[in-house]
Motif scaffolding. Sequence first.
Motif, PDB file in Angstrom:
ATOM      1  N   ALA A 133      -2.464  -9.532  -7.142  1.00 34.69           N
ATOM      2  CA  ALA A 133      -3.524  -8.961  -7.718  1.00 34.69           C
ATOM      3  C   ALA A 133      -2.701  -7.857  -9.002  1.00 34.69           C
ATOM      4  CB  ALA A 133      -4.763  -8.583  -7.158  1.00 34.69           C
ATOM      5  N   VAL A 134      -2.868  -7.859 -10.202  1.00 37.12           N
ATOM      6  CA  VAL A 134      -2.716  -6.941 -10.864  1.00 37.12           C
ATOM      7  C   VAL A 134      -2.767  -5.598 -10.914  1.00 37.12           C
ATOM      8  CG1 VAL A 134      -2.609  -6.486 -13.284  1.00 37.12           C
ATOM      9  CG2 VAL A 134      -1.963  -8.834 -13.001  1.00 37.12           C
ATOM     10  N   PHE A 135      -4.308  -5.662 -10.532  1.00 37.57           N
ATOM     11  CA  PHE A 135      -5.027  -4.213 -10.724  1.00 37.57           C
ATOM     12  C   PHE A 135      -5.612  -3.445  -9.016  1.00 37.57           C
ATOM     13  CE2 PHE A 135      -5.896  -5.908 -15.347  1.00 37.57           C
ATOM     14  CZ  PHE A 135      -5.038  -5.301 -15.600  1.00 37.57           C
ATOM     15  N   THR A 136      -4.840  -2.706  -8.482  1.00 36.34           N
ATOM     16  CA  THR A 136      -5.055  -2.837  -7.143  1.00 36.34           C
ATOM     17  C   THR A 136      -5.961  -1.197  -7.094  1.00 36.34           C
ATOM     18  OG1 THR A 136      -3.279  -1.801  -7.039  1.00 36.34           O
ATOM     19  CG2 THR A 136      -3.275  -3.690  -6.587  1.00 36.34           C
ATOM     20  N   ASP A 137      -6.884  -0.898  -5.889  1.00 31.80           N
ATOM     21  CA  ASP A 137      -7.126   0.254  -5.194  1.00 31.80           C
ATOM     22  C   ASP A 137      -6.158   1.564  -4.764  1.00 31.80           C
ATOM     23  OD1 ASP A 137      -6.985  -0.985  -3.340  1.00 31.80           O
ATOM     24  OD2 ASP A 137      -8.906  -0.593  -2.943  1.00 31.80           O
ATOM     25  N   ALA A 138      -5.174   0.735  -4.859  1.00 32.34           N
ATOM     26  CA  ALA A 138      -4.182   2.036  -4.280  1.00 32.34           C
ATOM     27  C   ALA A 138      -3.110   2.280  -5.688  1.00 32.34           C
ATOM     28  CB  ALA A 138      -3.016   0.960  -3.077  1.00 32.34           C
ATOM     29  N   PRO A 139      -3.140   3.905  -5.562  1.00 25.73           N
ATOM     30  CA  PRO A 139      -1.999   4.552  -6.279  1.00 25.73           C
ATOM     31  C   PRO A 139      -0.763   4.065  -6.595  1.00 25.73           C
ATOM     32  CG  PRO A 139      -3.142   6.148  -5.156  1.00 25.73           C
ATOM     33  CD  PRO A 139      -3.689   4.432  -4.351  1.00 25.73           C
ATOM     34  N   GLY A 140      -0.491   3.653  -7.544  1.00 19.15           N
ATOM     35  CA  GLY A 140       1.046   3.430  -7.610  1.00 19.15           C
ATOM     36  C   GLY A 140       0.856   1.689  -9.189  1.00 19.15           C
ATOM     37  N   GLY A 197       0.010  -0.629 -11.287  1.00 16.99           N
ATOM     38  CA  GLY A 197      -1.424  -1.582 -10.930  1.00 16.99           C
ATOM     39  C   GLY A 197      -2.926  -0.586 -11.119  1.00 16.99           C
ATOM     40  N   TYR A 198      -2.468   0.036 -10.274  1.00 18.44           N
ATOM     41  CA  TYR A 198      -3.931   0.955  -9.970  1.00 18.44           C
ATOM     42  C   TYR A 198      -5.202   0.930 -10.626  1.00 18.44           C
ATOM     43  CZ  TYR A 198      -6.288   5.006  -8.308  1.00 18.44           C
ATOM     44  OH  TYR A 198      -7.081   5.572  -7.477  1.00 18.44           O
ATOM     45  N   GLU A 199      -5.895   0.613 -10.685  1.00 22.46           N
ATOM     46  CA  GLU A 199      -7.129   0.184 -11.721  1.00 22.46           C
ATOM     47  C   GLU A 199      -7.861   1.455 -12.208  1.00 22.46           C
ATOM     48  OE1 GLU A 199      -9.925  -1.641  -8.850  1.00 22.46           O
ATOM     49  OE2 GLU A 199     -10.564  -0.608  -7.828  1.00 22.46           O
ATOM     50  N   SER A 200      -7.183   2.892 -11.936  1.00 28.13           N
ATOM     51  CA  SER A 200      -8.550   4.057 -12.292  1.00 28.13           C
ATOM     52  C   SER A 200      -6.845   4.571 -13.770  1.00 28.13           C
ATOM     53  CB  SER A 200      -8.075   4.845 -11.494  1.00 28.13           C
ATOM     54  OG  SER A 200      -9.597   4.675 -10.536  1.00 28.13           O
ATOM     55  N   ASP A 201      -6.134   3.769 -13.711  1.00 26.37           N
ATOM     56  CA  ASP A 201      -4.655   3.818 -14.529  1.00 26.37           C
ATOM     57  C   ASP A 201      -5.025   4.027 -15.959  1.00 26.37           C
ATOM     58  OD1 ASP A 201      -3.760   5.986 -12.883  1.00 26.37           O
ATOM     59  OD2 ASP A 201      -1.928   5.405 -12.216  1.00 26.37           O
ATOM     60  N   TRP A 202      -4.372   4.324 -16.462  1.00 25.40           N
ATOM     61  CA  TRP A 202      -5.038   3.344 -18.406  1.00 25.40           C
ATOM     62  C   TRP A 202      -3.980   2.038 -17.771  1.00 25.40           C
ATOM     63  CZ3 TRP A 202      -8.343   4.671 -21.672  1.00 25.40           C
ATOM     64  CH2 TRP A 202      -9.345   5.717 -21.170  1.00 25.40           C
ATOM     65  N   HIS A 203      -3.901   1.079 -19.154  1.00 23.28           N
ATOM     66  CA  HIS A 203      -3.278   0.186 -18.738  1.00 23.28           C
ATOM     67  C   HIS A 203      -2.635  -0.565 -20.871  1.00 23.28           C
ATOM     68  CE1 HIS A 203      -1.975  -0.384 -14.746  1.00 23.28           C
ATOM     69  NE2 HIS A 203      -3.509   0.143 -14.487  1.00 23.28           N
ATOM     70  N   PHE A 204      -2.181  -0.888 -20.523  1.00 25.19           N
ATOM     71  CA  PHE A 204      -1.923  -1.894 -21.701  1.00 25.19           C
ATOM     72  C   PHE A 204      -1.896  -3.677 -21.936  1.00 25.19           C
ATOM     73  CE2 PHE A 204       0.841  -3.210 -26.118  1.00 25.19           C
ATOM     74  CZ  PHE A 204      -0.007  -2.939 -26.615  1.00 25.19           C
ATOM     75  N   VAL A 205      -2.698  -3.827 -22.536  1.00 27.54           N
ATOM     76  CA  VAL A 205      -3.134  -5.173 -21.888  1.00 27.54           C
ATOM     77  C   VAL A 205      -3.664  -6.221 -23.632  1.00 27.54           C
ATOM     78  CG1 VAL A 205      -5.147  -7.125 -21.502  1.00 27.54           C
ATOM     79  CG2 VAL A 205      -4.897  -4.788 -19.876  1.00 27.54           C
ATOM     80  N   GLU A 206      -2.231  -7.029 -23.739  1.00 21.58           N
ATOM     81  CA  GLU A 206      -2.059  -8.205 -24.309  1.00 21.58           C
ATOM     82  C   GLU A 206      -2.044  -9.550 -24.226  1.00 21.58           C
ATOM     83  OE1 GLU A 206       1.316  -6.979 -27.058  1.00 21.58           O
ATOM     84  OE2 GLU A 206       1.962  -6.273 -24.465  1.00 21.58           O
ATOM     85  N   ALA A 207      -2.909  -9.827 -25.538  1.00 22.81           N
ATOM     86  CA  ALA A 207      -3.305 -11.604 -25.191  1.00 22.81           C
ATOM     87  C   ALA A 207      -3.137 -12.703 -25.869  1.00 22.81           C
ATOM     88  CB  ALA A 207      -5.396 -11.701 -24.444  1.00 22.81           C
ATOM     89  N   TYR A 208      -2.166 -13.814 -25.674  1.00 21.03           N
ATOM     90  CA  TYR A 208      -2.384 -14.530 -26.947  1.00 21.03           C
ATOM     91  C   TYR A 208      -2.831 -16.103 -26.067  1.00 21.03           C
ATOM     92  CZ  TYR A 208       0.279 -18.421 -29.524  1.00 21.03           C
ATOM     93  OH  TYR A 208       0.649 -18.861 -30.147  1.00 21.03           O
TER      94      TYR A 208
END
Length: 91
Positions: free
Chosen positions: A5-12, A14-25
Motif C-alpha cells: 500500500a502506498v498510503f497507510t494509517d501509520a505515521p511515517g 506514506g502516512y495518509e494524513s500528510d500532504w503528498h505530491f501525486v503525478e499521473a501520466y
Amino acid sequence: MTSTAVFTDAPGPGYESDWHFVEAYFRLNTIDTGIGVPNGAIRYWVDGALEISSDAVLMRTAQFPSMQFDQFLMLPYIGDGSPMDQTMWID
C-alpha cells in the motif's frame, strides 16, 4: 516500484494524513489495421517515487478508435489560463 500500500494509517512515509505530491501520466494505445494494440502507458508517482508503471495498456479498441479522455478527477484549482504553474496538494 512497490507492491504494498502506498498510503497507510501509520505515521511515517506514506502516512495518509500528510500532504503528498501525486503525478499521473496516461498515453492512449494505438489502433493498427482495426485492432487495438496494447501499447498505451500509465505512470503514477507519489512524492517523486514511481508507484505504478506499465507500457502494455489497452484502453481503447477499434470499436471506439477516436476515444479520448474527456474528464480526469485531479486538475489545477485555478483552472485553465493561469498565469503561473500550478501545484495541487490533496490531503
